[in-house]
Design an enzyme around this catalytic site. Structure first.
Site, PDB file in Angstrom:
ATOM      1  N   ASN A 181       0.731  40.446  15.959  1.00 51.16           N
ATOM      2  CA  ASN A 181       1.455  41.132  14.868  1.00 51.16           C
ATOM      3  C   ASN A 181       2.850  40.860  14.444  1.00 51.16           C
ATOM      4  O   ASN A 181       4.545  41.203  14.375  1.00 51.16           O
ATOM      5  CB  ASN A 181       1.561  42.540  15.151  1.00 51.16           C
ATOM      6  N   ASP A 234      -2.859  38.510  19.656  1.00 45.33           N
ATOM      7  CA  ASP A 234      -2.639  38.742  18.643  1.00 45.33           C
ATOM      8  C   ASP A 234      -1.072  39.139  18.537  1.00 45.33           C
ATOM      9  O   ASP A 234      -0.296  40.182  19.277  1.00 45.33           O
ATOM     10  CB  ASP A 234      -3.417  40.144  18.175  1.00 45.33           C
ATOM     11  N   GLY A 242      -9.521  46.485  13.195  1.00 40.13           N
ATOM     12  CA  GLY A 242      -9.491  47.672  13.678  1.00 40.13           C
ATOM     13  C   GLY A 242      -8.790  48.458  13.558  1.00 40.13           C
ATOM     14  O   GLY A 242      -7.366  47.502  13.868  1.00 40.13           O
ATOM     15  N   LYS A 292      -8.540  40.716  23.252  1.00 33.77           N
ATOM     16  CA  LYS A 292      -7.875  40.473  22.669  1.00 33.77           C
ATOM     17  C   LYS A 292      -6.528  41.096  23.353  1.00 33.77           C
ATOM     18  O   LYS A 292      -6.546  42.297  23.432  1.00 33.77           O
ATOM     19  CB  LYS A 292      -8.107  41.134  21.449  1.00 33.77           C
ATOM     20  N   LEU A 293      -5.223  40.456  23.114  1.00 35.45           N
ATOM     21  CA  LEU A 293      -4.185  40.631  23.880  1.00 35.45           C
ATOM     22  C   LEU A 293      -3.489  40.616  23.449  1.00 35.45           C
ATOM     23  O   LEU A 293      -2.974  39.900  22.426  1.00 35.45           O
ATOM     24  CB  LEU A 293      -3.800  39.317  25.513  1.00 35.45           C
ATOM     25  N   LYS A 294      -2.518  42.265  23.277  1.00 33.03           N
ATOM     26  CA  LYS A 294      -1.272  42.249  22.157  1.00 33.03           C
ATOM     27  C   LYS A 294      -0.315  41.389  22.938  1.00 33.03           C
ATOM     28  O   LYS A 294       0.036  40.805  23.857  1.00 33.03           O
ATOM     29  CB  LYS A 294      -1.244  43.307  22.171  1.00 33.03           C
ATOM     30  N   LYS A 351      -9.743  43.618   6.813  1.00 33.11           N
ATOM     31  CA  LYS A 351      -9.496  44.198   7.469  1.00 33.11           C
ATOM     32  C   LYS A 351      -9.676  45.287   6.038  1.00 33.11           C
ATOM     33  O   LYS A 351      -8.654  44.843   5.187  1.00 33.11           O
ATOM     34  CB  LYS A 351      -8.134  45.525   8.015  1.00 33.11           C
ATOM     35  N   SER A 378      -9.781  45.750  22.128  1.00 35.62           N
ATOM     36  CA  SER A 378      -8.012  45.201  22.008  1.00 35.62           C
ATOM     37  C   SER A 378      -7.159  45.735  22.613  1.00 35.62           C
ATOM     38  O   SER A 378      -7.105  46.979  23.032  1.00 35.62           O
ATOM     39  CB  SER A 378      -7.210  45.067  20.438  1.00 35.62           C
ATOM     40  N   ASP A 383      -4.316  37.690   9.584  1.00 44.93           N
ATOM     41  CA  ASP A 383      -4.565  38.922   9.587  1.00 44.93           C
ATOM     42  C   ASP A 383      -3.738  40.201   8.760  1.00 44.93           C
ATOM     43  O   ASP A 383      -4.039  39.987   7.601  1.00 44.93           O
ATOM     44  CB  ASP A 383      -4.372  39.981  11.199  1.00 44.93           C
ATOM     45  N   GLU A 399      -3.547  35.478  16.426  1.00 51.81           N
ATOM     46  CA  GLU A 399      -3.841  35.533  15.684  1.00 51.81           C
ATOM     47  C   GLU A 399      -2.198  36.345  15.198  1.00 51.81           C
ATOM     48  O   GLU A 399      -1.457  36.695  15.353  1.00 51.81           O
ATOM     49  CB  GLU A 399      -4.323  37.138  15.324  1.00 51.81           C
TER      50      GLU A 399
HETATM   51  O1  NPG Z   1      -9.206  48.737  18.761  1.00 49.01           O
HETATM   52  O2  NPG Z   1      -8.943  49.571  16.248  1.00 49.01           O
HETATM   53  C1  NPG Z   1      -8.278  48.842  16.866  1.00 49.01           C
HETATM   54  C2  NPG Z   1      -7.341  48.262  17.297  1.00 49.01           C
HETATM   55  C3  NPG Z   1      -7.446  46.747  16.973  1.00 49.01           C
HETATM   56  O3  NPG Z   1      -5.266  45.535  17.787  1.00 49.01           O
HETATM   57  C4  NPG Z   1      -5.718  46.089  16.752  1.00 49.01           C
HETATM   58  N1  NPG Z   1      -5.104  46.615  15.299  1.00 49.01           N
HETATM   59  O4  NPG Z   1      -2.510  44.197  14.683  1.00 49.01           O
HETATM   60  O5  NPG Z   1      -4.588  44.330  14.572  1.00 49.01           O
HETATM   61  C5  NPG Z   1      -4.140  44.498  14.951  1.00 49.01           C
HETATM   62  C6  NPG Z   1      -3.980  45.979  15.247  1.00 49.01           C
HETATM   63  C7  NPG Z   1      -2.686  46.878  15.591  1.00 49.01           C
HETATM   64  C8  NPG Z   1      -2.453  47.886  16.334  1.00 49.01           C
HETATM   65  C9  NPG Z   1      -2.171  47.341  14.277  1.00 49.01           C
HETATM   66  C10 NPG Z   1      -1.618  48.625  16.290  1.00 49.01           C
HETATM   67  C11 NPG Z   1      -0.876  48.023  14.560  1.00 49.01           C
HETATM   68  C12 NPG Z   1      -0.613  49.201  15.475  1.00 49.01           C
END
Ligand code: NPG
Length: 366
Positions: A190, A188, A290, A161-163, A262, A135, A238, A213
């Site tokens: 969020n 992703d 994750g 995976k790009l936020k 998760k 990520s 998610d 995502e």
């Molecule tokens: O590699 O464990 C990891 C993190 C993966 O991007 C990831 N988690 O939304 O899934 C998610 C996310 C997350 C990251 C959520 C930071 C909240 C804060």
């Protein structure tokens, strides 16, 4: 097995680099660990809640409080405690899935150690190693983003995976696609977008992504179903998927065609396996999400990610992706994969010195 002793431990782990998502930037992990002893056998659980309620309403202090004051009295009152009975025993406590998952993980670890059985064997792992994705946080400048992605690809990660968030989405993703060709790529959000962003997000369709995502708020299952009519790229949920029943409904409504699993979000590894089974029965692929777990949670996630319907690389990256030092023997990538632990229980145990080094507090609950 009889629950004899519980220790609630808080550790503070600095991240090797800030991790920026639409919901905030993490600089360290404030982790609650649950250590239990049943019939003289120890078990470890990790709560995936962050120090702040940024991903969900759960957060480490709240999880520690609800475990101490509301869950442990119910468990100490039991003559026999088995992981499979926890949902029933803890039913009087509404919600708090990540806290419940940490307790279940610890009790399951002790049970399986006593049976000399691995998490993978118990859960139904069908592979000895899992393909790993990584990520990548939001970067202010595209050049920095490309440098980060290049580094991870060089380490062997099989999926990027790009936020994303408004202002850091179409152009950033296009730059990565143009720079690195046909790599496995997904995004992703969020929950950063609204129902009106369909046409905007549909610009991602030409970039051949595996999935988008959680573009919309977690409670907006219908909005995701509407979005799926406008955006060709598969929608993955998610935050919205908090149980196997909700996964079944979301799939039936056309709100998602891929699911991020998760264990913490759904209340534990037993429910996570039920989500896996519901999705498998409907031909919906899943992958393991994750929450920047330490090697304890990472061990359980890698075992889960080895189940048959986990057909997409997950966010099961190496320990070094987040931490200069893990609290167990670090997980190290081997040709883009992590080996499923084969020892009893989680197959890993904390390194005493490292654990003490990062410990902020230890609370003993009988
Ligand atoms: O590699 O464990 C990891 C993190 C993966 O991007 C990831 N988690 O939304 O899934 C998610 C996310 C997350 C990251 C959520 C930071 C909240 C804060």
């Amino acid at each position: 097995m009889k629950l004899e002793h519980v220790e609630l431990r808080r550790i503070h782990l600095p991240l090797v680099a800030p991790f920026r998502a639409s919901i905030g930037t993490l600089l360290h992990r404030d982790v609650l660990l649950v250590n239990v002893t049943l019939d003289g056998v120890e078990g470890w659980g990790e709560c995936t809640a962050f120090g702040e309620p940024m991903y969900s309403y759960e957060y480490s202090d709240g999880a520690q409080d609800v475990i101490r004051r509301h869950m442990l009295p119910l468990l100490f009152a039991q003559e026999e405690v088995r992981a499979e009975d926890l949902a029933r025993i803890l039913a009087p406590v509404r919600g708090h899935p990540m806290a419940k998952a940490a307790v279940e993980m610890a009790i399951l670890d002790a049970e399986l150690r006593a049976q000399n059985r691995s998490f993978g064997d118990f859960l139904g792992a069908s592979r000895a190693q899992v393909d790993c994705g990584v990520s990548v946080g939001i970067h202010e400048h595209v050049d920095d983003l490309l440098r980060t992605v290049d580094g991870y690809l060089g380490e062997g990660y099989k999926r990027i995976k790009l936020k994303i968030e408004p202002g850091h989405d179409i152009d950033d993703v296009r730059a990565v696609r143009e720079a690195f060709g046909d790599i496995l790529l997904q995004v992703d959000a969020n929950t950063a977008y609204t129902r009106g962003d369909g046409q905007h997000l549909a610009q991602l369709d030409e970039l051949d992504l595996l999935l988008i995502e959680q573009p919309l708020p977690e409670e907006d299952v219908r909005g995701h179903a509407e979005l799926a009519q406008v955006v060709r790229t598969p929608i993955c949920l998610d935050e919205s998927i908090t149980s196997a029943d909700i996964a079944e409904d979301a799939i039936a409504m056309g709100a998602c065609s891929v699911v991020n699993i998760k264990a913490g979000r759904v209340g534990g590894y037993l429910e996570a396996r039920r989500v896996h089974d519901v999705c498998a029965a409907r031909g919906v692929p899943v992958w393991c999400g994750g929450m920047l777990e330490t090697g304890l949670g990472r061990a359980a996630n890698v075992a889960l990610a080895a189940l048959p319907n986990f057909t997409l690389p997950g966010d099961t990256s190496a320990s070094g992706r987040y931490y200069a030092q893990d609290i167990v023997e670090p997980f190290v990538l081997a040709e883009g994969t992590l080996a499923v632990p084969t020892g009893p229980g989680l197959g890993v145990t904390p390194l005493e010195d490292e654990l003490e080094r990062f410990t902020v507090s230890v609370e003993t609950c009988r």
